[in-house]
Design a protein around this motif. Sequence first.
Motif, PDB file in Angstrom:
ATOM      1  N   HIS A 140     -11.858   6.165  -0.789  1.00 46.11           N
ATOM      2  CA  HIS A 140     -10.495   5.956  -0.300  1.00 46.11           C
ATOM      3  C   HIS A 140     -10.238   6.743   0.970  1.00 46.11           C
ATOM      4  O   HIS A 140      -9.465   6.316   1.841  1.00 46.11           O
ATOM      5  N   ARG A 198      -9.961  -2.486   1.260  1.00 47.13           N
ATOM      6  CA  ARG A 198      -8.944  -1.535   0.828  1.00 47.13           C
ATOM      7  C   ARG A 198      -8.297  -1.985  -0.487  1.00 47.13           C
ATOM      8  O   ARG A 198      -7.972  -1.167  -1.337  1.00 47.13           O
ATOM      9  N   ASN A 230       0.838  -1.203   0.000  1.00 48.94           N
ATOM     10  CA  ASN A 230       0.000   0.000   0.000  1.00 48.94           C
ATOM     11  C   ASN A 230       0.873   1.254   0.000  1.00 48.94           C
ATOM     12  O   ASN A 230       0.688   2.176  -0.803  1.00 48.94           O
TER      13      ASN A 230
END
Length: 238
Positions: A227, A201, A152
């Motif tokens: 988001h 996510r 991420n």
Amino acid sequence: MASDLMGDGAVSRTERAAQRIAELVREIEPGTRLGTKTELRELCGVSVGTFNEALRVAQARGLVAVRPGPGGGLFAAAQSPTVRLGNSILSIDDDASSIADAIRVRDALDPLLITDAAWYSSPADVAGYRTQIAAMADAVGALDADAFMHANWRLHELFAAVNPSPILKPMYLTLVEMIKSHTVAVLPVDEQPIAEVMTERYRIHAALVDAIADRDGDTLQDLIRRHSVKTTTTRTRA
């Protein structure tokens, strides 16, 4: 922003050595000789490998210049306003409130960063994004929260890498580096299982990359709003 899921427990020896170099640079004028690599390594009290990595970090931050040959060595580099800004962020005290503020500012910059990525990303850049999306998918399948977090972070660093702004790019990357070095864990804000958070996510980030690749502005803005929804809380070592 619901960002990452587990992290490093303490500042590494490399980071501590880089911070020591930064302290030395702040005490002298640009162009002043700091010493040889051996002298500086001994001052930092680290191994050759650790010092070499710390030196690369210091050079990337615009702190030092290396001059070979007789009379050479390590010298304090002249720093532009942008470099000074980044280094001032890194010198912030690592208490919980400072890290929380860094996360808040980083989150506020995310929409601009992602929007710009849709305009400045090449097909090769998008391929790099998809590599990190694949890594996130693998981490979800393995329930590896640490790997998920690092993929991420890396994805967002790649978004920043294509940004042409001389302010946004270094500021964002510096904030991410600061957060990474202090994060112990990022946990769900409610009772939602961590596997569900990771899956959610992953899907949002995969869709973001698709929208960036298609330069689909309407879809991208909707995804940016999703988001930005806070579904995790960051626990730091401070």
